[in-house]
Motif scaffolding. Structure first.
Motif, mmCIF file in Angstrom:
data_model
loop_
_atom_site.group_PDB
_atom_site.id
_atom_site.type_symbol
_atom_site.label_atom_id
_atom_site.label_comp_id
_atom_site.label_asym_id
_atom_site.label_seq_id
_atom_site.Cartn_x
_atom_site.Cartn_y
_atom_site.Cartn_z
ATOM 1 N N THR A 209 0.726 -1.116 -0.050
ATOM 2 C CA THR A 209 -0.106 0.003 0.071
ATOM 3 C C THR A 209 0.799 1.320 0.008
ATOM 4 O OG1 THR A 209 -0.162 -0.156 2.270
ATOM 5 C CG2 THR A 209 -2.130 -1.060 1.281
ATOM 6 N N PRO A 211 2.473 4.200 -1.388
ATOM 7 C CA PRO A 211 2.302 4.923 -2.776
ATOM 8 C C PRO A 211 3.886 4.936 -3.570
ATOM 9 C CG PRO A 211 2.218 6.454 -0.870
ATOM 10 C CD PRO A 211 2.120 5.037 -0.430
ATOM 11 N N ASN A 214 4.430 7.083 -9.408
ATOM 12 C CA ASN A 214 3.275 6.906 -10.241
ATOM 13 C C ASN A 214 1.912 7.559 -9.729
ATOM 14 O OD1 ASN A 214 4.797 6.601 -12.601
ATOM 15 N ND2 ASN A 214 4.374 4.260 -12.511
ATOM 16 N N ASP A 215 1.847 6.838 -8.447
ATOM 17 C CA ASP A 215 0.635 7.324 -7.594
ATOM 18 C C ASP A 215 0.701 8.760 -7.179
ATOM 19 O OD1 ASP A 215 -0.361 4.702 -7.196
ATOM 20 O OD2 ASP A 215 1.155 4.332 -5.912
ATOM 21 N N LYS A 218 -0.091 10.748 -10.231
ATOM 22 C CA LYS A 218 -1.464 10.692 -10.605
ATOM 23 C C LYS A 218 -2.363 11.799 -9.612
ATOM 24 C CE LYS A 218 -5.325 7.645 -11.312
ATOM 25 N NZ LYS A 218 -6.451 8.353 -10.338
ATOM 26 N N THR A 219 -1.942 11.737 -8.392
ATOM 27 C CA THR A 219 -2.636 12.595 -7.542
ATOM 28 C C THR A 219 -2.706 14.062 -7.694
ATOM 29 O OG1 THR A 219 -2.414 10.859 -5.630
ATOM 30 C CG2 THR A 219 -2.709 12.953 -4.902
#
Length: 244
Positions: A209, A211, A214-215, A218-219
């Protein structure tokens, strides 16, 4: 059928199949011939009735208590490994080692029952140590497609290299991760259980979990899109006020 008829009508023969209550009347001795000697079982396979105490684990505990060595494999409702058979499971692990827990397809018994089952594999005669590695295998996709058509000549079809996948599961139980090929890393996990727990036999590969980059990107992109959308809405409202 012939073995059962032989057991009931002829008093068995050499197969030693007994017509008895295994929980109340069987103490591990031969049923015919050498009735004063223990039956030296070193393999045990069972699909017990899930309505029995412990989802059926009462039969497993009884049988394994009579064995001194060998292996056992049972297929049972998976709730037996996650809280419905705690006391039986703890007793079993006092003298036996859980080698693997295999989650089977939900439609395995389609047409007869719709229940989630697991196969538990044991090595007999060795208490389960807390550091013992257990192989947890998610075999929900076993390569077979099942139907429940009454007039069908074949309700079980190999649509995903089922034979290869079953062979791989056997190898994974025996040899571990190095045999991982058709199954994905998400479907195989090596972990430990607490032999004093009795409700932690069903585990899956942990999900990362944390991040990543890429996370984060995207955020940020989602936030910027939201900001731009709000600015455009605000400008539209101001333009409408000026127009009035």
């Amino acid at each position: 059928m012939l073995a059962i008829l032989n057991m009931i009508l002829m008093g068995d023969g050499s197969s030693n199949i007994l017509n008895k209550d295994s929980l109340k009347e069987f103490e591990g001795y031969y049923g015919f011939g050498k009735t004063d000697k223990k039956f030296p079982a070193n393999a045990f396979i069972l699909n017990p009735p899930y309505s029995a105490p412990g989802n059926g684990m009462i039969f497993v505990e009884k049988a394994l208590s009579m064995m001194k060595s060998g292996y056992a494999a049972i297929i049972i409702q998976n709730s037996a490994g996650s809280g419905k058979a705690i006391e039986y499971n703890k007793k079993i692990l006092e003298h036996n080692t859980l080698l693997a827990s295999i989650k089977m397809p939900i439609d395995l018994f389609i047409g007869k029952a719709s229940v989630q089952t697991n196969i538990y594999v044991f090595r007999i005669g060795e208490p389960h140590e807390k550091d013992e590695i257990v192989k947890f295998i998610d075999f929900s996709n076993d390569g077979y497609t099942r139907t429940n058509r009454k007039k069908s000549s074949n309700n079980l079809k190999d649509t995903g290299n089922a034979r290869g996948r079953y062979k791989e599961v056997i190898d994974l139980v025996r040899f571990g991760r190095k045999k991982l090929n058709l199954l994905t890393p998400e479907e195989y996990y090596e972990g430990t259980i607490d032999p004093k727990n009795g409700a932690d036999w069903n585990q899956s590969a942990p999900v990362d979990t944390k991040p990543g980059l890429n996370d984060f990107k995207k955020t940020v992109a989602d936030y910027l899109a939201w900001e731009v959308s709000n600015l455009l809405k605000q400008e539209k409202k101001e333009d409408e006020k000026v127009g009035k």
